[in-house]
Design a protein around this motif. Structure first.
Motif, mmCIF file in Angstrom:
data_model
loop_
_atom_site.group_PDB
_atom_site.id
_atom_site.type_symbol
_atom_site.label_atom_id
_atom_site.label_comp_id
_atom_site.label_asym_id
_atom_site.label_seq_id
_atom_site.Cartn_x
_atom_site.Cartn_y
_atom_site.Cartn_z
ATOM 1 N N ASP A 270 24.995 76.706 69.041
ATOM 2 C CA ASP A 270 25.629 76.742 67.711
ATOM 3 C C ASP A 270 26.437 75.485 67.395
ATOM 4 O O ASP A 270 26.226 74.855 66.373
ATOM 5 N N ARG A 271 27.407 75.137 68.249
ATOM 6 C CA ARG A 271 28.153 73.901 68.093
ATOM 7 C C ARG A 271 27.869 73.008 69.299
ATOM 8 O O ARG A 271 27.382 73.469 70.318
ATOM 9 N N ASP A 272 28.208 71.729 69.180
ATOM 10 C CA ASP A 272 28.127 70.853 70.332
ATOM 11 C C ASP A 272 29.236 71.267 71.301
ATOM 12 O O ASP A 272 30.414 71.032 71.047
ATOM 13 N N GLN A 273 28.865 71.891 72.412
ATOM 14 C CA GLN A 273 29.848 72.435 73.342
ATOM 15 C C GLN A 273 30.108 71.491 74.516
ATOM 16 O O GLN A 273 30.412 71.921 75.631
ATOM 17 N N TYR A 274 30.050 70.217 74.241
ATOM 18 C CA TYR A 274 30.312 69.212 75.269
ATOM 19 C C TYR A 274 31.698 69.396 75.883
ATOM 20 O O TYR A 274 31.863 69.332 77.103
ATOM 21 N N GLU A 275 32.704 69.629 75.059
ATOM 22 C CA GLU A 275 34.076 69.752 75.561
ATOM 23 C C GLU A 275 34.239 70.942 76.502
ATOM 24 O O GLU A 275 35.080 70.914 77.405
ATOM 25 N N THR A 285 27.868 70.179 80.659
ATOM 26 C CA THR A 285 27.067 70.451 79.460
ATOM 27 C C THR A 285 25.903 69.479 79.405
ATOM 28 O O THR A 285 26.096 68.278 79.164
ATOM 29 N N LEU A 286 24.694 69.979 79.611
ATOM 30 C CA LEU A 286 23.516 69.129 79.524
ATOM 31 C C LEU A 286 23.282 68.721 78.069
ATOM 32 O O LEU A 286 23.102 67.542 77.752
ATOM 33 N N ALA A 327 22.134 68.253 70.667
ATOM 34 C CA ALA A 327 23.229 67.323 70.935
ATOM 35 C C ALA A 327 22.869 66.370 72.071
ATOM 36 O O ALA A 327 22.278 66.782 73.068
ATOM 37 N N ASP A 328 23.237 65.105 71.907
ATOM 38 C CA ASP A 328 22.992 64.114 72.961
ATOM 39 C C ASP A 328 24.305 63.482 73.427
ATOM 40 O O ASP A 328 24.333 62.331 73.866
ATOM 41 N N THR A 329 25.396 64.241 73.338
ATOM 42 C CA THR A 329 26.728 63.720 73.652
ATOM 43 C C THR A 329 26.864 63.288 75.096
ATOM 44 O O THR A 329 27.446 62.239 75.392
ATOM 45 N N ASN A 330 26.325 64.094 76.016
ATOM 46 C CA ASN A 330 26.447 63.784 77.441
ATOM 47 C C ASN A 330 25.314 62.845 77.840
ATOM 48 O O ASN A 330 24.315 63.245 78.450
ATOM 49 N N THR A 331 25.499 61.575 77.539
ATOM 50 C CA THR A 331 24.426 60.602 77.764
ATOM 51 C C THR A 331 24.117 60.400 79.240
ATOM 52 O O THR A 331 23.022 59.962 79.600
ATOM 53 N N GLU A 332 25.071 60.720 80.099
ATOM 54 C CA GLU A 332 24.830 60.572 81.534
ATOM 55 C C GLU A 332 23.823 61.598 82.032
ATOM 56 O O GLU A 332 22.983 61.306 82.886
ATOM 57 N N ASP A 336 17.703 59.038 78.661
ATOM 58 C CA ASP A 336 16.801 58.480 77.647
ATOM 59 C C ASP A 336 15.426 59.134 77.723
ATOM 60 O O ASP A 336 14.764 59.345 76.700
ATOM 61 N N GLU A 337 14.993 59.443 78.935
ATOM 62 C CA GLU A 337 13.687 60.093 79.120
ATOM 63 C C GLU A 337 13.674 61.471 78.446
ATOM 64 O O GLU A 337 12.707 61.819 77.742
ATOM 65 N N ILE A 338 14.742 62.232 78.678
ATOM 66 C CA ILE A 338 14.832 63.561 78.061
ATOM 67 C C ILE A 338 14.917 63.429 76.548
ATOM 68 O O ILE A 338 14.232 64.150 75.801
ATOM 69 N N ALA A 339 15.741 62.498 76.084
ATOM 70 C CA ALA A 339 15.908 62.316 74.639
ATOM 71 C C ALA A 339 14.584 61.946 73.972
ATOM 72 O O ALA A 339 14.256 62.445 72.884
ATOM 73 N N ALA A 340 13.812 61.084 74.609
ATOM 74 C CA ALA A 340 12.529 60.667 74.037
ATOM 75 C C ALA A 340 11.551 61.837 73.969
ATOM 76 O O ALA A 340 10.822 62.005 72.980
#
Length: 371
Positions: A270-275, A285-286, A327-332, A336-340
């Motif tokens: 629902d929301r970006d739950q990075y925090e 948070t993946l 959400a792509d907040t947790n770039t670590e 990039d592979e997953i995002a692509a």
């Protein structure tokens, strides 16, 4: 006598001068008041002659999920249109289902023009109150309700769930992932089946375990289910469970705190739950399947303000409306592979190359098509 007469005359002149200065001061004050009134009038003209409110489900307004997202949308609409809290916008908190009707009736009595019910569980209450008060407009989120004064706001959750399923499949190192739902229902099934399909689209051999908490507020239950899943080899869990999901995050953070090398991940909803995933220097948070309830609430409110309230209609918000996102907040962690890969599958959905299953029967057909 002459001296007394002269003195009396002098006093009268001085008195007249004093009155004149007082008149000038009064005039200055009146001018200032007039300017302030005119300024206030200008501000008032900028404000919408409109009010809106919402009733939460049992998850509460601070569930860090869709209730909170809806409230953020109402607050943003209020700020944009110069509305003030209480008179212009507000919410009523529901601790359980018994609060739905009283809360809706309370907001109607307070003369709000548009009232949202957040969550499919409010359907019956919305239909009853909307039928009793045809002059008030209502919106229900995540359900379709009857009534010419009710707008049904739904989302293509299966699309976003499919995409985070792709991410989970690419992230897992144990070939085991999990899904935790809140209350089992047609709505949450769309999250489940979409996620399941996304995982299997990447690798049919990955095991997907599904469990339901039968609650949207019991965070202890969420932690218990997550503990069981992680202990049995699952390393990525996607939750669609409101407040229950906070327990999932709590369990993942606890494991990382006890063992910094613990390979456990949570996919928010629902929301970006990075925090929610932050634990020291690590974040569990993946990604999150973002459902822009805030955007939907603002859009429907704007439609009513413009005189185009979609009463009796169902509005579906999806990827094409930018109302569903990953959400792509947790770039670590979200590499990039997953995002692509997620972007590639998203384009296939937008192009109509694949249709994401929403039910168990559709999922079965989809899985057969992969063989």
């Amino acid at each position: 006598m002459l001296i007394l007469a002269l003195l009396l005359a002098a006093v009268m002149v001085l008195g007249a001068c004093g009155t004149s200065n007082g008149d000038d001061n009064d005039q200055d004050t009146n001018d200032t008041d007039t300017e302030q009134t005119e300024g206030a009038g200008d501000d008032t003209e900028d404000k919408a002659d409109f009010s809106l409110a919402m009733v939460t489900d049992e998850g509460g307004v601070d569930d860090r999920s869709f209730n909170q997202s809806a409230w953020e949308g109402i607050q943003a609409f209020g700020a944009e249109h110069g509305l003030e809290r209480n008179a212009g916008y507000d919410y009523a908190q529901s601790d359980n289902a018994a609060d739905f009707l009283p809360n809706l009736n309370l907001l109607v009595q307070q003369d709000y023009d548009l009232i949202f019910g957040v969550g499919f569980a409010l359907k019956d209450a919305i239909e009853e109150v909307a039928g009793n008060f045809p002059e008030t407009n209502f919106g229900i989120i995540d359900e379709v309700a009857e009534g010419d004064n009710v707008a049904s706001i739904t989302f293509a959750e299966e699309q976003g769930s499919f995409l985070v399923g792709v991410a989970a499949a690419l992230k897992t190192e144990t070939n085991q992932v999990g899904f935790i739902g809140g209350v089992e229902s047609e709505l949450i099934k769309r999250f489940e089946t979409g996620f399941y399909a996304g995982v299997k689209a990447v690798d049919p051999n990955i095991e997907v375990r599904v469990d339901y908490a039968e609650s949207f507020s019991d965070d202890a239950m969420g932690r218990s289910i997550a503990n069981n899943m992680y202990s049995n080899g699952i390393d990525v869990i996607y939750h669609a469970a409101g407040g229950v999901g906070l327990g999932v995050f709590s369990e993942a953070r606890n494991r990382v705190e006890n063992d910094p090398d613990a390979n456990v991940w949570v996919i928010g909803v629902d929301r970006d739950q990075y925090e929610e995933g932050q634990q020291g220097d690590h974040n569990v948070t993946l990604t999150s399947m973002v459902k822009r309830v805030d955007v939907a609430v603002q859009e429907v409110a704007a439609m009513q303000l413009a005189g185009n309230f979609p009463g009796g209609e169902q509005i579906v918000f999806g990827l094409e409306d930018d109302a569903i996102a990953v959400a792509d907040t947790n770039t670590e962690a979200f590499t990039d592979e997953i995002a692509a890969a997620v972007q590639e599958w998203q384009q296939k959905i937008l192009n109509g190359e694949i249709v994401i299953p929403q039910t168990d029967d559709e999922l079965e057909e989809y899985l057969e098509s992969l063989n």
